[in-house]
Each structure stands twice: as C-alpha cells, then as structure tokens.
Design a protein around this motif. Structure first.
Motif, mmCIF file in Angstrom:
data_model
loop_
_atom_site.group_PDB
_atom_site.id
_atom_site.type_symbol
_atom_site.label_atom_id
_atom_site.label_comp_id
_atom_site.label_asym_id
_atom_site.label_seq_id
_atom_site.Cartn_x
_atom_site.Cartn_y
_atom_site.Cartn_z
ATOM 1 N N THR A 68 54.657 9.113 -83.992
ATOM 2 C CA THR A 68 56.088 8.835 -84.059
ATOM 3 C C THR A 68 56.768 9.753 -85.065
ATOM 4 O O THR A 68 57.836 10.309 -84.794
ATOM 5 C CB THR A 68 56.335 7.364 -84.431
ATOM 6 O OG1 THR A 68 55.774 6.516 -83.439
ATOM 7 C CG2 THR A 68 57.831 7.076 -84.531
ATOM 8 N N SER A 69 56.145 9.923 -86.223
ATOM 9 C CA SER A 69 56.711 10.810 -87.243
ATOM 10 C C SER A 69 56.790 12.244 -86.741
ATOM 11 O O SER A 69 57.793 12.937 -86.952
ATOM 12 C CB SER A 69 55.860 10.760 -88.519
ATOM 13 O OG SER A 69 55.855 9.460 -89.072
ATOM 14 N N ARG A 70 55.757 12.676 -86.062
ATOM 15 C CA ARG A 70 55.733 14.044 -85.539
ATOM 16 C C ARG A 70 56.847 14.255 -84.514
ATOM 17 O O ARG A 70 57.565 15.259 -84.543
ATOM 18 C CB ARG A 70 54.366 14.308 -84.894
ATOM 19 C CG ARG A 70 54.131 15.772 -84.499
ATOM 20 C CD ARG A 70 52.904 15.868 -83.599
ATOM 21 N NE ARG A 70 51.707 15.428 -84.263
ATOM 22 C CZ ARG A 70 50.835 16.251 -84.845
ATOM 23 N NH1 ARG A 70 51.067 17.545 -84.870
ATOM 24 N NH2 ARG A 70 49.749 15.776 -85.397
ATOM 25 N N LEU A 71 57.021 13.286 -83.616
ATOM 26 C CA LEU A 71 58.054 13.396 -82.593
ATOM 27 C C LEU A 71 59.457 13.346 -83.194
ATOM 28 O O LEU A 71 60.351 14.100 -82.803
ATOM 29 C CB LEU A 71 57.882 12.278 -81.563
ATOM 30 C CG LEU A 71 56.655 12.411 -80.650
ATOM 31 C CD1 LEU A 71 56.380 11.103 -79.925
ATOM 32 C CD2 LEU A 71 56.855 13.540 -79.648
ATOM 33 N N LEU A 72 59.662 12.446 -84.156
ATOM 34 C CA LEU A 72 60.976 12.329 -84.787
ATOM 35 C C LEU A 72 61.353 13.611 -85.525
ATOM 36 O O LEU A 72 62.508 14.056 -85.480
ATOM 37 C CB LEU A 72 60.998 11.142 -85.751
ATOM 38 C CG LEU A 72 61.176 9.761 -85.118
ATOM 39 C CD1 LEU A 72 60.958 8.667 -86.158
ATOM 40 C CD2 LEU A 72 62.559 9.620 -84.494
ATOM 41 N N GLU A 73 60.395 14.212 -86.207
ATOM 42 C CA GLU A 73 60.679 15.449 -86.929
ATOM 43 C C GLU A 73 61.116 16.553 -85.979
ATOM 44 O O GLU A 73 62.059 17.303 -86.261
ATOM 45 C CB GLU A 73 59.439 15.885 -87.718
ATOM 46 C CG GLU A 73 59.155 15.008 -88.933
ATOM 47 C CD GLU A 73 57.868 15.403 -89.639
ATOM 48 O OE1 GLU A 73 57.178 16.329 -89.119
ATOM 49 O OE2 GLU A 73 57.553 14.802 -90.667
ATOM 50 N N LYS A 74 60.454 16.675 -84.830
ATOM 51 C CA LYS A 74 60.825 17.702 -83.860
ATOM 52 C C LYS A 74 62.213 17.442 -83.289
ATOM 53 O O LYS A 74 63.002 18.377 -83.076
ATOM 54 C CB LYS A 74 59.787 17.754 -82.740
ATOM 55 C CG LYS A 74 58.400 18.191 -83.201
ATOM 56 C CD LYS A 74 58.422 19.599 -83.774
ATOM 57 C CE LYS A 74 57.019 20.050 -84.162
ATOM 58 N NZ LYS A 74 57.007 21.413 -84.748
ATOM 59 N N VAL A 75 62.509 16.174 -83.003
ATOM 60 C CA VAL A 75 63.813 15.820 -82.448
ATOM 61 C C VAL A 75 64.924 16.139 -83.443
ATOM 62 O O VAL A 75 65.960 16.720 -83.093
ATOM 63 C CB VAL A 75 63.839 14.327 -82.062
ATOM 64 C CG1 VAL A 75 65.263 13.852 -81.794
ATOM 65 C CG2 VAL A 75 62.981 14.092 -80.827
ATOM 66 N N ILE A 76 64.732 15.770 -84.692
ATOM 67 C CA ILE A 76 65.749 16.000 -85.726
ATOM 68 C C ILE A 76 65.956 17.492 -85.959
ATOM 69 O O ILE A 76 67.085 17.972 -86.071
ATOM 70 C CB ILE A 76 65.344 15.290 -87.026
ATOM 71 C CG1 ILE A 76 65.364 13.771 -86.822
ATOM 72 C CG2 ILE A 76 66.274 15.682 -88.169
ATOM 73 C CD1 ILE A 76 64.659 13.007 -87.913
ATOM 74 N N ASP A 77 64.860 18.259 -86.001
ATOM 75 C CA ASP A 77 64.962 19.698 -86.231
ATOM 76 C C ASP A 77 65.680 20.405 -85.092
ATOM 77 O O ASP A 77 66.227 21.499 -85.283
ATOM 78 C CB ASP A 77 63.567 20.305 -86.404
ATOM 79 C CG ASP A 77 62.908 19.911 -87.717
ATOM 80 O OD1 ASP A 77 63.621 19.427 -88.617
ATOM 81 O OD2 ASP A 77 61.679 20.060 -87.827
ATOM 82 N N ALA A 78 65.678 19.802 -83.898
ATOM 83 C CA ALA A 78 66.305 20.433 -82.729
ATOM 84 C C ALA A 78 67.821 20.272 -82.717
ATOM 85 O O ALA A 78 68.481 20.822 -81.833
ATOM 86 C CB ALA A 78 65.709 19.851 -81.443
ATOM 87 N N ALA A 79 68.382 19.523 -83.665
ATOM 88 C CA ALA A 79 69.841 19.324 -83.735
ATOM 89 C C ALA A 79 70.335 19.718 -85.123
ATOM 90 O O ALA A 79 70.778 18.867 -85.897
ATOM 91 C CB ALA A 79 70.196 17.870 -83.418
ATOM 92 N N GLU B 19 69.894 8.228 -90.935
ATOM 93 C CA GLU B 19 68.835 7.242 -91.176
ATOM 94 C C GLU B 19 67.804 7.297 -90.064
ATOM 95 O O GLU B 19 68.116 7.615 -88.915
ATOM 96 C CB GLU B 19 69.457 5.840 -91.248
ATOM 97 C CG GLU B 19 68.564 4.800 -91.877
ATOM 98 C CD GLU B 19 69.312 3.523 -92.226
ATOM 99 O OE1 GLU B 19 68.658 2.583 -92.710
ATOM 100 O OE2 GLU B 19 70.545 3.466 -92.033
ATOM 101 N N ILE B 20 66.551 6.977 -90.425
ATOM 102 C CA ILE B 20 65.497 6.742 -89.449
ATOM 103 C C ILE B 20 65.435 5.247 -89.210
ATOM 104 O O ILE B 20 65.292 4.464 -90.151
ATOM 105 C CB ILE B 20 64.137 7.258 -89.943
ATOM 106 C CG1 ILE B 20 64.179 8.775 -90.143
ATOM 107 C CG2 ILE B 20 63.036 6.879 -88.965
ATOM 108 C CD1 ILE B 20 64.368 9.551 -88.871
ATOM 109 N N GLU B 21 65.551 4.833 -87.951
ATOM 110 C CA GLU B 21 65.590 3.410 -87.613
ATOM 111 C C GLU B 21 64.443 3.095 -86.666
ATOM 112 O O GLU B 21 64.599 3.123 -85.445
ATOM 113 C CB GLU B 21 66.953 3.066 -87.006
ATOM 114 C CG GLU B 21 68.108 3.397 -87.960
ATOM 115 C CD GLU B 21 69.474 3.284 -87.306
ATOM 116 O OE1 GLU B 21 69.532 3.280 -86.057
ATOM 117 O OE2 GLU B 21 70.471 3.208 -88.036
ATOM 118 N N GLY B 22 63.270 2.828 -87.255
ATOM 119 C CA GLY B 22 62.097 2.568 -86.429
ATOM 120 C C GLY B 22 61.673 3.840 -85.720
ATOM 121 O O GLY B 22 61.312 4.826 -86.351
ATOM 122 N N ASP B 23 61.724 3.831 -84.378
ATOM 123 C CA ASP B 23 61.368 5.021 -83.613
ATOM 124 C C ASP B 23 62.611 5.748 -83.127
ATOM 125 O O ASP B 23 62.587 6.444 -82.107
ATOM 126 C CB ASP B 23 60.469 4.643 -82.431
ATOM 127 C CG ASP B 23 61.127 3.617 -81.508
ATOM 128 O OD1 ASP B 23 62.246 3.152 -81.824
ATOM 129 O OD2 ASP B 23 60.524 3.283 -80.477
#
Length: 220
Positions: free
Chosen positions: A10-21, A28-32
C-alpha cells in the motif's frame, strides 16, 4: 506476513500515485487513499478541469505500473497474490476551504472538504472511474472525454447532489502490459517485498491496521 506485505505494498502504491501528480499538494494519507489539493484561484476555470483529468490519468498509469510490479513477485501471501485485483478510483471537487495548522501539519476544513469525502460513497458501478462534482463539471466549457454519466445521491448533512463520472478506461486508454519478467527478476522483486516487510514481521513497526484500531478506541 500478509498484513505486513499489505502495509508495504500500500505504501509503495501510494508513493507512486502521489509522485505522479506533482502539481498537487499532499494534504493527508487516509488509509489506502491520498487526499490531494491545489489552488484553483491560480488557474482559469478551464485549466482546473484539464489539470484534474491529466493528473488522474498520470496517477492511474503510475498505480498500475507499480501494481504489476507487486503482482509479479513470488510471495504466496494473500496481499501479494491478489495485487492484480487492485483498482484505483478518483473523486474530484472544486470549492472553498479554510486551512488549519495542527502540530506543523496543514489541514483543509470546510463543507466542501466534507462534500468531496462524502462523494467517495456513491452508486457508480464501474471498477475504475473519475467522479467530479457538479461544481467542477460546470467550471469548464469542454466536456469530459468519453461517455459521461450522471449520478445523484443524498449526502448526509449536505442533501441532494449531482455528480458526473467517466470510466478511467475511456479517459486514459488501455494500460499497456509490461514485458513478462524473468525468474531472476521475479525473485529480486520477492526479496525486495520481503525485506521491506521484515520490520513488521519482527515487531519493529506496527501495521497501520493495528494503529487504526487504537485510534478508534481512543476516539470512543
């Protein structure tokens, strides 16, 4: 092991998503999920819609590229083997907010913040979509790309609202499959996930699910 790898993945996916914008600020990070925002006053109305859709497309591609990376490792735990079933959804809104700073962290508050979070619970029946509020939908002169669908719902504490959504597949196109990894490549990915999950396995870090349960108890 499954819970530890769920946290890592989940952390790996969230980091990629955030970096793409990069044009959006992480609030804030809200769960997933990730809550992102940007100052719409600095753009014209048409650009607000265009940049929102562009960000959603980039985030969608980054998510599935990393999801495929996770899914090709050799770990047999449930978190890794079901990575292929993960989907990404977007909810976007334009409105007025106030800011608060709590322990050096900036937060957005106001009825429009509540509205965009309430829109997460909706009747959209496609697995991946971009759902935009009526306010954002009407802010631009250009129609959303692809077939656009309307959904109405009664939000708690807000009342009836109308929103519009498009299937991400119509927005971003089919995501190209990555080359089939070699056995050595899959082994390397497996070791990467196992190494990142080791602190959770030996108790040096707590999975967020446990921390969330504690927060719920404190709130109660």
């Amino acid at each position: 092991m499954s819970l530890a790898h769920a946290e890592v993945n989940t952390s790996r996916l969230l980091e990629k998503v955030i970096d793409a914008a990069p044009g959006f600020d992480l609030i804030e990070i809200e769960g997933d999920a990730a809550f992102l925002a940007r100052d719409a006053d600095a753009m014209d109305r048409e650009a607000t819609v265009a940049l929102t859709l562009q960000a959603a497309t980039s985030m969608h591609r980054a998510f599935h590229r990393e999801r495929q990376y996770v899914a090709t490792n050799l770990c047999p735990c449930k978190s890794c083997t079901e990575a292929n079933n993960l989907k990404l959804k977007f909810v976007a809104h334009s409105g007025e907010v106030a800011t608060q700073t709590i322990r050096q962290r900036r937060k957005l508050v106001g009825i429009d913040v509540i509205l965009v979070h309430r829109l997460l619970k909706n009747a959209v029946d496609v697995p991946e979509y971009v759902l935009v509020s009526e306010e954002l939908y009407r802010s631009g002169d250009t129609a959303l790309p692809g077939p656009t669908h309307q959904v109405s719902q009664d939000l708690e504490g807000i009342g009836p609202v109308v929103a519009h959504y498009v299937d991400v597949a119509d927005l971003a196109g089919a995501f190209p499959a990555l080359p089939k990894p070699s056995v050595l490549g899959r082994l390397g990915k497996t070791l990467s996930v196992a190494g990142a999950g080791l602190p959770y396995m030996v108790g040096l870090r707590r999975p967020r699910r446990e921390a969330a349960a504690h927060r719920g108890a404190w709130t109660a």
